[in-house]
Design a protein around this motif. Structure first.
Motif, PDB file in Angstrom:
ATOM      1  N   SER A  38       0.711  -1.189   0.147  1.00 37.29           N
ATOM      2  CA  SER A  38       0.022  -0.015  -0.092  1.00 37.29           C
ATOM      3  C   SER A  38       0.762   1.131  -0.162  1.00 37.29           C
ATOM      4  CB  SER A  38      -0.976  -0.057   1.194  1.00 37.29           C
ATOM      5  OG  SER A  38      -0.126   0.301   2.350  1.00 37.29           O
ATOM      6  N   LEU A  39       0.207   2.239  -0.841  1.00 37.04           N
ATOM      7  CA  LEU A  39       0.892   3.695  -0.441  1.00 37.04           C
ATOM      8  C   LEU A  39       1.079   4.026   0.789  1.00 37.04           C
ATOM      9  CD1 LEU A  39       1.996   5.815  -2.475  1.00 37.04           C
ATOM     10  CD2 LEU A  39      -0.377   6.881  -2.407  1.00 37.04           C
ATOM     11  N   GLY A  40       0.214   3.801   1.732  1.00 40.53           N
ATOM     12  CA  GLY A  40       0.299   4.193   3.124  1.00 40.53           C
ATOM     13  C   GLY A  40       1.399   3.643   3.816  1.00 40.53           C
ATOM     14  N   VAL A  42       4.179   2.367   2.459  1.00 39.50           N
ATOM     15  CA  VAL A  42       5.595   2.942   2.036  1.00 39.50           C
ATOM     16  C   VAL A  42       5.693   4.557   2.395  1.00 39.50           C
ATOM     17  CG1 VAL A  42       6.581   3.676  -0.351  1.00 39.50           C
ATOM     18  CG2 VAL A  42       5.186   1.635  -0.075  1.00 39.50           C
ATOM     19  N   GLU A  43       4.813   5.072   2.463  1.00 42.65           N
ATOM     20  CA  GLU A  43       5.018   6.441   3.054  1.00 42.65           C
ATOM     21  C   GLU A  43       5.332   6.516   4.399  1.00 42.65           C
ATOM     22  OE1 GLU A  43       1.930   9.255   0.454  1.00 42.65           O
ATOM     23  OE2 GLU A  43       1.070   8.325   2.212  1.00 42.65           O
ATOM     24  N   GLU A  44       4.797   5.666   5.298  1.00 43.55           N
ATOM     25  CA  GLU A  44       5.231   5.394   6.671  1.00 43.55           C
ATOM     26  C   GLU A  44       6.717   5.048   6.850  1.00 43.55           C
ATOM     27  OE1 GLU A  44       3.627   5.410   9.990  1.00 43.55           O
ATOM     28  OE2 GLU A  44       2.463   7.018   8.860  1.00 43.55           O
ATOM     29  N   ARG A  46       9.081   5.581   4.806  1.00 46.69           N
ATOM     30  CA  ARG A  46      10.125   6.728   4.316  1.00 46.69           C
ATOM     31  C   ARG A  46       9.877   7.673   5.467  1.00 46.69           C
ATOM     32  NH1 ARG A  46      13.455   5.996   0.874  1.00 46.69           N
ATOM     33  NH2 ARG A  46      14.163   5.719   3.094  1.00 46.69           N
ATOM     34  N   GLU A  47       8.742   7.794   6.195  1.00 42.52           N
ATOM     35  CA  GLU A  47       8.807   8.890   7.077  1.00 42.52           C
ATOM     36  C   GLU A  47       9.644   8.469   8.473  1.00 42.52           C
ATOM     37  OE1 GLU A  47       4.832  10.062   8.310  1.00 42.52           O
ATOM     38  OE2 GLU A  47       4.323  10.464   6.088  1.00 42.52           O
ATOM     39  N   PHE A  81       4.434   5.965  -6.382  1.00 43.69           N
ATOM     40  CA  PHE A  81       5.536   5.624  -5.774  1.00 43.69           C
ATOM     41  C   PHE A  81       6.751   6.629  -6.062  1.00 43.69           C
ATOM     42  CE2 PHE A  81       3.787   0.900  -5.384  1.00 43.69           C
ATOM     43  CZ  PHE A  81       3.509   1.124  -3.944  1.00 43.69           C
ATOM     44  N   ARG A  83       6.577   9.655  -6.661  1.00 39.67           N
ATOM     45  CA  ARG A  83       6.445  10.834  -6.201  1.00 39.67           C
ATOM     46  C   ARG A  83       6.728  11.177  -4.170  1.00 39.67           C
ATOM     47  NH1 ARG A  83       0.274  11.306  -8.478  1.00 39.67           N
ATOM     48  NH2 ARG A  83       0.700  11.579 -10.581  1.00 39.67           N
ATOM     49  N   ILE A  84       7.173   9.872  -3.835  1.00 44.06           N
ATOM     50  CA  ILE A  84       7.092   9.970  -2.366  1.00 44.06           C
ATOM     51  C   ILE A  84       8.520   9.601  -1.964  1.00 44.06           C
ATOM     52  CG2 ILE A  84       4.767   9.585  -1.946  1.00 44.06           C
ATOM     53  CD1 ILE A  84       5.495   6.454  -1.245  1.00 44.06           C
ATOM     54  N   ILE A  86      11.122   7.331  -2.980  1.00 43.68           N
ATOM     55  CA  ILE A  86      11.618   6.058  -2.759  1.00 43.68           C
ATOM     56  C   ILE A  86      12.869   5.913  -3.415  1.00 43.68           C
ATOM     57  CG2 ILE A  86       9.407   4.903  -2.173  1.00 43.68           C
ATOM     58  CD1 ILE A  86       9.672   3.708  -5.105  1.00 43.68           C
TER      59      ILE A  86
END
Length: 231
Positions: A38-40, A42-44, A46-47, A81, A83-84, A86
């Protein structure tokens, strides 16, 4: 030497990073060989972590020959992906005659904005691995190939992986990552015999060697130490 660890939760990513992994491959559905996370998630990750993070893009586990609908999803995922922040994507596609699907791969690379691409274990289903490797070596964005040497476990394909390493070295650009079925205790000998400089671990660094159990930080640290021992 580089150690890549399969992760599918935020906790996995934190453990892998703290234990000394060089890179993580983020997936979902590990029992199906890995699908697009999920995008969520991957964002978590990365954060909370700066570790080198490669994201699987695989819409289903039925096969690697994708139709127009599959391709539409694949391309959209690559754009999202990218855009965030990676570090790269993991993808593979084949034609019905078991060759690299260059057309879809090039569309995927364009959508990914030139991010580094690992061609995943679809490579283990090609009709001719040497020809497939040479095809991929002509695409600058493809930096890695994940392979078990077309065996259920990479440990069963030492000679094949040794030969493929030489082909990759002559072609330039592409690094092979050995993955599938590798156990920590056998890593030093495996690295010595294949000459490979990157390994990919999943169940081998989890509690009870079970892919659905949590990562074991001590096994990751041990694996990192073993592959960095002088040959």
């Amino acid at each position: 030497m580089k150690l890549e660890i399969i992760t599918y939760t935020l906790a996995d990513a934190k453990i892998a990073h703290a234990a000394g992994a060089d890179r993580i491959e983020v997936i979902t559905a590990p029992a199906e060989g890995g699908l697009t996370p999920s995008l969520g998630l991957v964002e978590e990750i990365r954060e909370h972590s700066s570790i080198d993070m490669r994201i699987m893009v695989r819409p289903h586990s039925r096969h690697f020959c994708y139709d127009a609908d599959d391709a539409q999803t694949i391309i959209r995922d690559a754009r999202l992906f990218n855009r965030i922040g990676i570090d790269g994507l993991v993808f593979g596609a084949l034609t019905h005659d078991h060759k690299v699907d260059e057309e879809l791969l090039l569309r995927f690379i364009e959508a990914a904005g030139g991010l580094p691409i690992t061609f995943h274990r679809a490579f283990d289903e090609v009709a001719d691995q040497v020809k497939a490797l040479l095809t991929l070596s002509r695409i600058p964005e493809v930096t890695h190939i994940l392979t078990s040497g077309a065996k259920p476990s990479a440990s069963q394909a030492v000679d094949t992986l040794h030969r493929l390493r030489h082909v990759a070295a002559e072609a330039g650009q592409i690094e092979l990552i050995a993955g599938a079925g590798l156990k920590v205790h056998a890593l030093a000998g495996f690295v010595r015999d294949t000459g490979l400089s990157e390994v990919h671990l999943g169940s081998g660094v989890r509690v009870n060697n079970d892919l659905l159990q949590p990562l074991d930080a001590s096994l990751i640290s041990e694996a990192k130490n073993l592959i960095n021992q002088p040959l």
